[in-house]
Design a protein around this motif. Structure first.
Motif, PDB file in Angstrom:
ATOM      1  N   ALA A 269       0.856  -1.187   0.000  1.00 56.49           N
ATOM      2  CA  ALA A 269       0.000   0.000   0.000  1.00 56.49           C
ATOM      3  C   ALA A 269       0.888   1.232   0.000  1.00 56.49           C
ATOM      4  O   ALA A 269       2.066   1.178   0.386  1.00 56.49           O
ATOM      5  CB  ALA A 269      -0.930   0.007   1.214  1.00 56.49           C
ATOM      6  N   LEU A 270       0.330   2.343  -0.438  1.00 57.03           N
ATOM      7  CA  LEU A 270       1.034   3.623  -0.359  1.00 57.03           C
ATOM      8  C   LEU A 270       0.025   4.756  -0.417  1.00 57.03           C
ATOM      9  O   LEU A 270      -1.101   4.581  -0.886  1.00 57.03           O
ATOM     10  CB  LEU A 270       2.077   3.759  -1.476  1.00 57.03           C
ATOM     11  CG  LEU A 270       1.612   3.799  -2.935  1.00 57.03           C
ATOM     12  CD1 LEU A 270       1.133   5.186  -3.365  1.00 57.03           C
ATOM     13  CD2 LEU A 270       2.758   3.389  -3.855  1.00 57.03           C
ATOM     14  N   VAL A 271       0.449   5.902   0.072  1.00 53.09           N
ATOM     15  CA  VAL A 271      -0.329   7.129  -0.059  1.00 53.09           C
ATOM     16  C   VAL A 271       0.546   8.117  -0.805  1.00 53.09           C
ATOM     17  O   VAL A 271       1.638   8.466  -0.333  1.00 53.09           O
ATOM     18  CB  VAL A 271      -0.738   7.703   1.315  1.00 53.09           C
ATOM     19  CG1 VAL A 271      -1.544   8.984   1.122  1.00 53.09           C
ATOM     20  CG2 VAL A 271      -1.558   6.682   2.103  1.00 53.09           C
ATOM     21  N   ARG A 272       0.110   8.527  -1.997  1.00 52.49           N
ATOM     22  CA  ARG A 272       0.902   9.461  -2.792  1.00 52.49           C
ATOM     23  C   ARG A 272       1.037  10.794  -2.069  1.00 52.49           C
ATOM     24  O   ARG A 272       0.287  11.095  -1.122  1.00 52.49           O
ATOM     25  CB  ARG A 272       0.257   9.694  -4.161  1.00 52.49           C
ATOM     26  CG  ARG A 272       0.327   8.510  -5.090  1.00 52.49           C
ATOM     27  CD  ARG A 272      -0.077   8.831  -6.519  1.00 52.49           C
ATOM     28  NE  ARG A 272      -1.171   9.786  -6.661  1.00 52.49           N
ATOM     29  CZ  ARG A 272      -1.936   9.903  -7.736  1.00 52.49           C
ATOM     30  NH1 ARG A 272      -1.755   9.087  -8.762  1.00 52.49           N
ATOM     31  NH2 ARG A 272      -2.899  10.799  -7.800  1.00 52.49           N
ATOM     32  N   SER A 273       1.956  11.599  -2.542  1.00 49.05           N
ATOM     33  CA  SER A 273       2.197  12.901  -1.912  1.00 49.05           C
ATOM     34  C   SER A 273       0.978  13.812  -1.993  1.00 49.05           C
ATOM     35  O   SER A 273       0.844  14.745  -1.202  1.00 49.05           O
ATOM     36  CB  SER A 273       3.398  13.584  -2.570  1.00 49.05           C
ATOM     37  OG  SER A 273       3.180  13.760  -3.968  1.00 49.05           O
ATOM     38  N   ASP A 274       0.052  13.528  -2.934  1.00 48.12           N
ATOM     39  CA  ASP A 274      -1.171  14.328  -3.042  1.00 48.12           C
ATOM     40  C   ASP A 274      -2.305  13.758  -2.193  1.00 48.12           C
ATOM     41  O   ASP A 274      -3.438  14.225  -2.263  1.00 48.12           O
ATOM     42  CB  ASP A 274      -1.607  14.453  -4.499  1.00 48.12           C
ATOM     43  CG  ASP A 274      -1.888  13.101  -5.153  1.00 48.12           C
ATOM     44  OD1 ASP A 274      -1.684  12.056  -4.494  1.00 48.12           O
ATOM     45  OD2 ASP A 274      -2.303  13.088  -6.330  1.00 48.12           O
ATOM     46  N   GLY A 275      -2.016  12.714  -1.391  1.00 45.58           N
ATOM     47  CA  GLY A 275      -3.015  12.161  -0.488  1.00 45.58           C
ATOM     48  C   GLY A 275      -3.843  11.030  -1.054  1.00 45.58           C
ATOM     49  O   GLY A 275      -4.689  10.469  -0.342  1.00 45.58           O
ATOM     50  N   VAL A 276      -3.632  10.647  -2.323  1.00 45.83           N
ATOM     51  CA  VAL A 276      -4.388   9.547  -2.921  1.00 45.83           C
ATOM     52  C   VAL A 276      -3.818   8.226  -2.423  1.00 45.83           C
ATOM     53  O   VAL A 276      -2.607   7.984  -2.499  1.00 45.83           O
ATOM     54  CB  VAL A 276      -4.326   9.608  -4.459  1.00 45.83           C
ATOM     55  CG1 VAL A 276      -5.072   8.417  -5.066  1.00 45.83           C
ATOM     56  CG2 VAL A 276      -4.923  10.918  -4.953  1.00 45.83           C
ATOM     57  N   ALA A 277      -4.696   7.359  -1.891  1.00 48.92           N
ATOM     58  CA  ALA A 277      -4.269   6.104  -1.261  1.00 48.92           C
ATOM     59  C   ALA A 277      -4.511   4.921  -2.192  1.00 48.92           C
ATOM     60  O   ALA A 277      -5.568   4.810  -2.824  1.00 48.92           O
ATOM     61  CB  ALA A 277      -5.022   5.886   0.043  1.00 48.92           C
TER      62      ALA A 277
ATOM     63  N   TRP B  78       1.133   5.872 -10.960  1.00 43.81           N
ATOM     64  CA  TRP B  78       1.837   5.739  -9.691  1.00 43.81           C
ATOM     65  C   TRP B  78       2.145   7.103  -9.071  1.00 43.81           C
ATOM     66  O   TRP B  78       2.228   7.229  -7.851  1.00 43.81           O
ATOM     67  CB  TRP B  78       3.169   5.005  -9.908  1.00 43.81           C
ATOM     68  CG  TRP B  78       3.043   3.519  -9.999  1.00 43.81           C
ATOM     69  CD1 TRP B  78       1.910   2.769  -9.896  1.00 43.81           C
ATOM     70  CD2 TRP B  78       4.113   2.588 -10.224  1.00 43.81           C
ATOM     71  NE1 TRP B  78       2.197   1.434 -10.044  1.00 43.81           N
ATOM     72  CE2 TRP B  78       3.534   1.288 -10.232  1.00 43.81           C
ATOM     73  CE3 TRP B  78       5.483   2.723 -10.406  1.00 43.81           C
ATOM     74  CZ2 TRP B  78       4.303   0.140 -10.434  1.00 43.81           C
ATOM     75  CZ3 TRP B  78       6.246   1.579 -10.597  1.00 43.81           C
ATOM     76  CH2 TRP B  78       5.667   0.306 -10.611  1.00 43.81           C
ATOM     77  N   LEU B  79       2.314   8.104  -9.926  1.00 41.11           N
ATOM     78  CA  LEU B  79       2.762   9.424  -9.463  1.00 41.11           C
ATOM     79  C   LEU B  79       1.681  10.469  -9.696  1.00 41.11           C
ATOM     80  O   LEU B  79       0.889  10.365 -10.643  1.00 41.11           O
ATOM     81  CB  LEU B  79       4.024   9.842 -10.211  1.00 41.11           C
ATOM     82  CG  LEU B  79       5.217   8.874 -10.130  1.00 41.11           C
ATOM     83  CD1 LEU B  79       6.292   9.310 -11.113  1.00 41.11           C
ATOM     84  CD2 LEU B  79       5.758   8.811  -8.721  1.00 41.11           C
ATOM     85  N   PRO B  80       1.623  11.504  -8.854  1.00 44.93           N
ATOM     86  CA  PRO B  80       0.713  12.621  -9.117  1.00 44.93           C
ATOM     87  C   PRO B  80       1.088  13.299 -10.438  1.00 44.93           C
ATOM     88  O   PRO B  80       2.219  13.164 -10.927  1.00 44.93           O
ATOM     89  CB  PRO B  80       0.943  13.564  -7.930  1.00 44.93           C
ATOM     90  CG  PRO B  80       1.565  12.713  -6.870  1.00 44.93           C
ATOM     91  CD  PRO B  80       2.356  11.677  -7.588  1.00 44.93           C
ATOM     92  N   GLU B  81       0.141  14.004 -11.024  1.00 45.78           N
ATOM     93  CA  GLU B  81       0.415  14.695 -12.283  1.00 45.78           C
ATOM     94  C   GLU B  81       1.576  15.669 -12.122  1.00 45.78           C
ATOM     95  O   GLU B  81       1.755  16.287 -11.065  1.00 45.78           O
ATOM     96  CB  GLU B  81      -0.832  15.447 -12.754  1.00 45.78           C
ATOM     97  CG  GLU B  81      -1.970  14.536 -13.202  1.00 45.78           C
ATOM     98  CD  GLU B  81      -3.128  15.311 -13.780  1.00 45.78           C
ATOM     99  OE1 GLU B  81      -2.942  16.512 -14.078  1.00 45.78           O
ATOM    100  OE2 GLU B  81      -4.215  14.731 -13.921  1.00 45.78           O
ATOM    101  N   ASP B  82       2.361  15.802 -13.194  1.00 45.48           N
ATOM    102  CA  ASP B  82       3.502  16.722 -13.232  1.00 45.48           C
ATOM    103  C   ASP B  82       4.560  16.379 -12.189  1.00 45.48           C
ATOM    104  O   ASP B  82       5.264  17.264 -11.690  1.00 45.48           O
ATOM    105  CB  ASP B  82       3.033  18.181 -13.042  1.00 45.48           C
ATOM    106  CG  ASP B  82       2.009  18.594 -14.087  1.00 45.48           C
ATOM    107  OD1 ASP B  82       2.158  18.177 -15.245  1.00 45.48           O
ATOM    108  OD2 ASP B  82       1.066  19.307 -13.729  1.00 45.48           O
TER     109      ASP B  82
END
Length: 317
Positions: free
Chosen positions: A96-104, A172-176
């Protein structure tokens, strides 16, 4: 020397009425005293059908076993602090992970630490609900009994999944955002391994996935029916040469995964995935009709077809 006489001890019943020497009611095949009747519980018991009871079961199996890059919003029950998205594979196969933008996200194609995949995924979801942005759970730890419950306890049971397939793992990554270090390497390797895939969309067709394997294409279709009932229905169609999706298709065999059967067809790779939707819809209708009489005695030709289908089955472990 005195002769020793064996003393037959009476069976001792457990506090919940199950004889410790009898098979465990969970269906593991072990004695109760070595399974749910043990002090530590069934930590090493293999649950052969972990997603049973969920409408999402066929899609969960597909995402776990053979879909390369896909995500699906989880229908979590009750009030939850954030939405959690199910994913096939996460960076470095994280649980599991939570992206830097808060999406889990919670991954399905991961190393498991118990014999119950449903329990492992549930524990990863509970972690994702409260983790901080940027956190990752590399692997679900050994279950010490502090977090009881399974996926069936967290999801709306009658709500199916609607997976979205992706051409790569850019999600996997937030946009930009630019990948660096181990994540960049993992992303590169994951993208290189993807085979073009598509989820067929047609009435009566669910959890059916087309994949381009290069020299040929395949359709893998996770079926929810009990194995013997499905085999009987498929045998009826095979005896009539109707177990296909039309010209350019051939039934190849099936495999068992997490308690369900997954029939596989070889397909003409020159045709686009969408061109098989009509054939899959027609086959689904024929299967539905055959399933209605699957409990009836098979004819000689149907029995021969049944034996042939049985001989082309394998089990994924």
């Amino acid at each position: 020397m005195a002769k020793r006489t064996a003393v037959k001890r009476p069976a001792v019943n457990s506090t919940d009425g199950v004889n410790p020497r009898q098979p465990c009611p969970c269906g593991s095949g072990k004695r109760y005293k070595a399974c749910h009747g043990s002090a530590g519980g069934p930590a090493d018991v293999i649950i052969s059908r972990p997603f049973e009871g969920l409408a999402a079961e066929p899609e969960l199996i597909a995402l776990r076993e053979f879909v390369p890059s896909a995500t699906a919003a989880l229908p979590l029950a009750g009030d939850v602090p954030r939405q959690v998205t199910l994913a096939t594979v996460l960076p470095m196969a994280a649980a599991a992970l939570v992206r830097s933008d808060g999406v889990a996200f919670v991954g399905l194609q991961v190393q498991t630490r118990s014999g119950d995949l449903s329990r492992d995924v549930a524990r990863a979801i509970r972690w994702a609900l409260t983790a901080e942005p940027g956190d990752a759970l590399p692997i679900v730890g050994v279950d010490n009994g502090d977090e009881p419950g399974r996926l069936q306890d967290l999801l709306v049971a009658d709500q199916p999944l609607e997976p979205v397939l992706h051409e790569d793992f850019a999600w996997w990554l937030p946009e930009d955002t630019q990948a660096t270090g181990d994540v960049a390497l993992s992303l590169e390797r994951a993208n290189a391994a993807i085979m073009p895939s598509a989820r067929l969309s047609a009435p009566g067709v669910h959890a059916a996935y087309w994949v381009d394997a290069g020299d040929k294409a395949h359709l893998r279709w996770v079926r929810p029916e009990p194995e013997e009932q499905l085999l009987n229905a498929m045998a009826k169609l095979a005896a009539r040469n109707e177990l296909n999706l039309g010209e350019g298709s051939r039934y190849a065999g099936s495999f068992r995964a997490h308690g369900l059967s997954v029939p596989v067809w070889d397909l003409d790779p020159e045709l686009h995935s969408s061109e098989w939707a009509a054939g899959a819809e027609a086959l689904s209708a024929r299967l539905t009709g055959a399933l209605a009489t699957a409990d009836e005695q098979l004819t000689d030709s149907e029995r021969r077809a049944h034996d042939g289908l049985r001989g082309r089955q394998v089990t994924l472990r």
